[in-house]
Design an enzyme around this catalytic site. Sequence first.
Site, PDB file in Angstrom:
ATOM      1  N   ASP A 227      -1.970   1.595   9.633  1.00 55.18           N
ATOM      2  CA  ASP A 227      -0.481   1.023   9.585  1.00 55.18           C
ATOM      3  C   ASP A 227      -0.038   0.581  10.784  1.00 55.18           C
ATOM      4  O   ASP A 227       0.970   0.084  10.970  1.00 55.18           O
ATOM      5  CB  ASP A 227       0.243   2.178   9.218  1.00 55.18           C
ATOM      6  CG  ASP A 227       0.198   3.458  10.225  1.00 55.18           C
ATOM      7  OD1 ASP A 227      -0.795   3.732  11.008  1.00 55.18           O
ATOM      8  OD2 ASP A 227       1.007   4.348  10.026  1.00 55.18           O
ATOM      9  N   SER A 228      -0.975   0.320  12.050  1.00 47.14           N
ATOM     10  CA  SER A 228      -0.984  -0.255  13.047  1.00 47.14           C
ATOM     11  C   SER A 228      -0.412  -1.687  12.929  1.00 47.14           C
ATOM     12  O   SER A 228      -0.184  -2.407  13.680  1.00 47.14           O
ATOM     13  CB  SER A 228      -1.964  -0.187  13.949  1.00 47.14           C
ATOM     14  OG  SER A 228      -3.237  -0.430  13.612  1.00 47.14           O
TER      15      SER A 228
ATOM     16  N   ASP B  61      -4.429   3.219   5.511  1.00 45.61           N
ATOM     17  CA  ASP B  61      -3.360   4.271   5.930  1.00 45.61           C
ATOM     18  C   ASP B  61      -2.387   4.342   5.115  1.00 45.61           C
ATOM     19  O   ASP B  61      -1.722   3.468   4.633  1.00 45.61           O
ATOM     20  CB  ASP B  61      -2.880   3.737   7.269  1.00 45.61           C
ATOM     21  CG  ASP B  61      -3.371   4.362   8.764  1.00 45.61           C
ATOM     22  OD1 ASP B  61      -4.043   5.444   8.325  1.00 45.61           O
ATOM     23  OD2 ASP B  61      -3.027   3.783   9.634  1.00 45.61           O
TER      24      ASP B  61
ATOM     25  N   LYS C  49      -5.931   7.731   4.534  1.00 50.27           N
ATOM     26  CA  LYS C  49      -5.955   8.243   5.757  1.00 50.27           C
ATOM     27  C   LYS C  49      -4.397   8.751   5.888  1.00 50.27           C
ATOM     28  O   LYS C  49      -3.507   7.994   5.693  1.00 50.27           O
ATOM     29  CB  LYS C  49      -6.472   7.522   7.254  1.00 50.27           C
ATOM     30  CG  LYS C  49      -6.163   8.471   8.326  1.00 50.27           C
ATOM     31  CD  LYS C  49      -6.922   7.736   9.250  1.00 50.27           C
ATOM     32  CE  LYS C  49      -6.246   6.659  10.030  1.00 50.27           C
ATOM     33  NZ  LYS C  49      -4.868   6.788  10.623  1.00 50.27           N
TER      34      LYS C  49
ATOM     35  N   GLU D 107      -1.713  11.430   8.525  1.00 49.04           N
ATOM     36  CA  GLU D 107      -1.678  12.068   9.835  1.00 49.04           C
ATOM     37  C   GLU D 107      -1.122  13.471   9.601  1.00 49.04           C
ATOM     38  O   GLU D 107      -0.154  13.584   8.868  1.00 49.04           O
ATOM     39  CB  GLU D 107      -0.647  11.224  10.527  1.00 49.04           C
ATOM     40  CG  GLU D 107      -1.137   9.722  10.856  1.00 49.04           C
ATOM     41  CD  GLU D 107       0.078   9.022  11.768  1.00 49.04           C
ATOM     42  OE1 GLU D 107       0.857   9.587  12.210  1.00 49.04           O
ATOM     43  OE2 GLU D 107      -0.420   7.942  11.833  1.00 49.04           O
TER      44      GLU D 107
ATOM     45  N   GLU E 214      -6.823  11.127  17.857  1.00 44.08           N
ATOM     46  CA  GLU E 214      -6.437   9.946  18.939  1.00 44.08           C
ATOM     47  C   GLU E 214      -5.891  10.672  20.069  1.00 44.08           C
ATOM     48  O   GLU E 214      -5.011  11.615  20.044  1.00 44.08           O
ATOM     49  CB  GLU E 214      -5.242   9.343  17.848  1.00 44.08           C
ATOM     50  CG  GLU E 214      -4.873   8.193  18.635  1.00 44.08           C
ATOM     51  CD  GLU E 214      -3.819   7.259  18.076  1.00 44.08           C
ATOM     52  OE1 GLU E 214      -3.972   7.428  16.630  1.00 44.08           O
ATOM     53  OE2 GLU E 214      -3.005   6.412  18.515  1.00 44.08           O
TER      54      GLU E 214
HETATM   55  N1  LIG Z   1      -2.640  -2.521  19.091  1.00 47.75           N
HETATM   56  C1  LIG Z   1      -2.276  -1.283  18.890  1.00 47.75           C
HETATM   57  N2  LIG Z   1      -3.425  -0.375  19.209  1.00 47.75           N
HETATM   58  C2  LIG Z   1      -3.460   1.026  19.223  1.00 47.75           C
HETATM   59  O1  LIG Z   1      -4.302   1.801  19.393  1.00 47.75           O
HETATM   60  C3  LIG Z   1      -2.096   1.630  18.265  1.00 47.75           C
HETATM   61  C4  LIG Z   1      -1.522   0.564  17.867  1.00 47.75           C
HETATM   62  N3  LIG Z   1      -1.152  -0.827  18.369  1.00 47.75           N
HETATM   63  N4  LIG Z   1      -0.191   1.203  17.308  1.00 47.75           N
HETATM   64  C5  LIG Z   1      -0.330   2.378  16.739  1.00 47.75           C
HETATM   65  C6  LIG Z   1      -0.869   3.402  17.686  1.00 47.75           C
HETATM   66  C7  LIG Z   1      -0.070   3.537  18.878  1.00 47.75           C
HETATM   67  N5  LIG Z   1      -1.244   3.900  19.754  1.00 47.75           N
HETATM   68  C8  LIG Z   1      -0.803   3.988  21.093  1.00 47.75           C
HETATM   69  C9  LIG Z   1      -0.064   3.350  21.886  1.00 47.75           C
HETATM   70  C10 LIG Z   1       0.239   3.382  23.206  1.00 47.75           C
HETATM   71  C11 LIG Z   1      -0.431   4.365  23.996  1.00 47.75           C
HETATM   72  C12 LIG Z   1      -0.178   4.618  25.504  1.00 47.75           C
HETATM   73  O2  LIG Z   1       0.533   3.967  26.112  1.00 47.75           O
HETATM   74  N6  LIG Z   1      -1.006   5.569  26.038  1.00 47.75           N
HETATM   75  C13 LIG Z   1      -1.022   5.838  27.473  1.00 47.75           C
HETATM   76  C14 LIG Z   1      -1.141   7.376  27.685  1.00 47.75           C
HETATM   77  C15 LIG Z   1       0.231   8.141  27.973  1.00 47.75           C
HETATM   78  C16 LIG Z   1      -0.103   9.305  28.536  1.00 47.75           C
HETATM   79  O3  LIG Z   1      -0.346   9.463  29.587  1.00 47.75           O
HETATM   80  O4  LIG Z   1       0.267  10.496  27.776  1.00 47.75           O
HETATM   81  C17 LIG Z   1      -1.990   5.121  28.202  1.00 47.75           C
HETATM   82  O5  LIG Z   1      -1.814   4.742  29.275  1.00 47.75           O
HETATM   83  O6  LIG Z   1      -3.062   5.008  27.534  1.00 47.75           O
HETATM   84  C18 LIG Z   1      -1.525   5.198  23.313  1.00 47.75           C
HETATM   85  C19 LIG Z   1      -1.545   5.022  21.908  1.00 47.75           C
HETATM   86  C20 LIG Z   1      -2.263   3.610  19.098  1.00 47.75           C
HETATM   87  N7  LIG Z   1      -2.132   2.835  18.078  1.00 47.75           N
HETATM   88  C1  LIG Z   2      -5.617   3.576  15.566  1.00 49.78           C
HETATM   89  C2  LIG Z   2      -6.126   4.021  14.079  1.00 49.78           C
HETATM   90  C3  LIG Z   2      -6.676   5.091  14.085  1.00 49.78           C
HETATM   91  C4  LIG Z   2      -4.757   3.945  13.073  1.00 49.78           C
HETATM   92  O1  LIG Z   2      -4.293   4.892  12.672  1.00 49.78           O
HETATM   93  C5  LIG Z   2      -4.149   2.606  12.939  1.00 49.78           C
HETATM   94  O2  LIG Z   2      -4.543   1.371  13.314  1.00 49.78           O
HETATM   95  O3  LIG Z   2      -3.061   2.547  12.211  1.00 49.78           O
HETATM   96 MG   LIG Z   3      -2.341   4.487  11.592  1.00 54.82          MG
END
Ligand SMILES: Nc1nc(=O)c2c([nH]1)NC[C@@H]1CN(c3ccc(C(=O)N[C@@H](CCC(=O)O)C(=O)O)cc3)CN21
Ligand SMILES: CC(C)C(=O)C(=O)O
Ligand SMILES: [Mg+2]
Length: 275
Positions: A44-45, A83, A113, A115, A182
């Site tokens: 669903d991303s 998803d 899938k 959540e 995740e």
């Molecule tokens: N392009 C893309 N990739 C992804 O992996 C993804 C999506 N979109 N959309 C749905 C979710 C959202 N996701 C995300 C989005 C942002 C962070 C993020 O900014 N994480 C911070 C950590 C923040 C903390 O320290 O708690 C990082 O710096 O990694 C993590 C997962 C993973 N998924």
């Molecule tokens: C990041 C993966 C696990 C996901 O749920 C998505 O792409 O939507």
């Molecule tokens: Mg997803």
Amino acid sequence: MKNTVVTFINSKKKGQKLSMLTAYDYTMAKIIDGTEINGILVGDSLGMVTLGYDSTLAVTVEDMIHHGRAVVRGVKNTLVVVDMPFMSYHNTLAEAVDNAGRIIKQTQAHAVKVEGGREILDKVKGLIKAQIPVMGHLGLTPQSLNIMGGFKVQGKSEEAAKKIIEDAKLLEEAGVFAIVLECIPEKLADLVSKSISIPTIGIGSGGGCDGQILVYQDMLNMDEDFKPKFVKTFADAGLVIKEGIKKYTDQVRDGEFPAAEHTFTMKDEVLEKLY
Ligand SMILES: Nc1nc(=O)c2c([nH]1)NC[C@@H]1CN(c3ccc(C(=O)N[C@@H](CCC(=O)O)C(=O)O)cc3)CN21
Ligand SMILES: CC(C)C(=O)C(=O)O
Ligand SMILES: [Mg+2]
């Protein structure tokens, strides 16, 4: 080799790591299916990477079916998981089974899938009872964005970590064939992976998971603005694409493209009649 939910479960027993990527359309699914990848997730991303929303919350069952069908048409050997989007399995069990049934029937994907853990356990059990294979997803669950207060690493406190371990065991008991972990701390992901006999598929959760998954646009560096810590660039497709487009516009501007070999001819006697 053809990947199924059964070969997925067996991989963990054999100690073989699993690789998964997302895909959202036919062309990319075909490219990924031609590699040694084990599974494709129609995530669903797609709401964020193909539709430009800033979260996954607005994605609908119809969106998932639309993209899921396109992906399945491009796949011969790979396990395809779709998803279930936000609010498609959160209300009643009947709605959850109906939505999952529509997704599987209309896309011909292999599994869905969802959540969450304990909160959605009745839905997970209901889907599996309806013979739909289910993949779990714990830790950073993007559909809970507004509860989590952002895309943040999960499971850092004792309480939160214990809940993730407990949820993983509950999902395994309910019959899921694998669980995405995740953005949880590496040591917690190790512990979860050792506590259950189905594979854990990590994203931002370290190398102790039984497999890994990434969004393909992230690992191919196609979006300069999304660079969380867990993403590694394996190839710079963003750069290759930009360079290709620059050559194209240069050559169109300079009259270099199209050349004779890209054009079609007609007989002179036909042409004469046109003047
Ligand atoms: N392009 C893309 N990739 C992804 O992996 C993804 C999506 N979109 N959309 C749905 C979710 C959202 N996701 C995300 C989005 C942002 C962070 C993020 O900014 N994480 C911070 C950590 C923040 C903390 O320290 O708690 C990082 O710096 O990694 C993590 C997962 C993973 N998924
Ligand atoms: C990041 C993966 C696990 C996901 O749920 C998505 O792409 O939507
Ligand atoms: Mg997803």
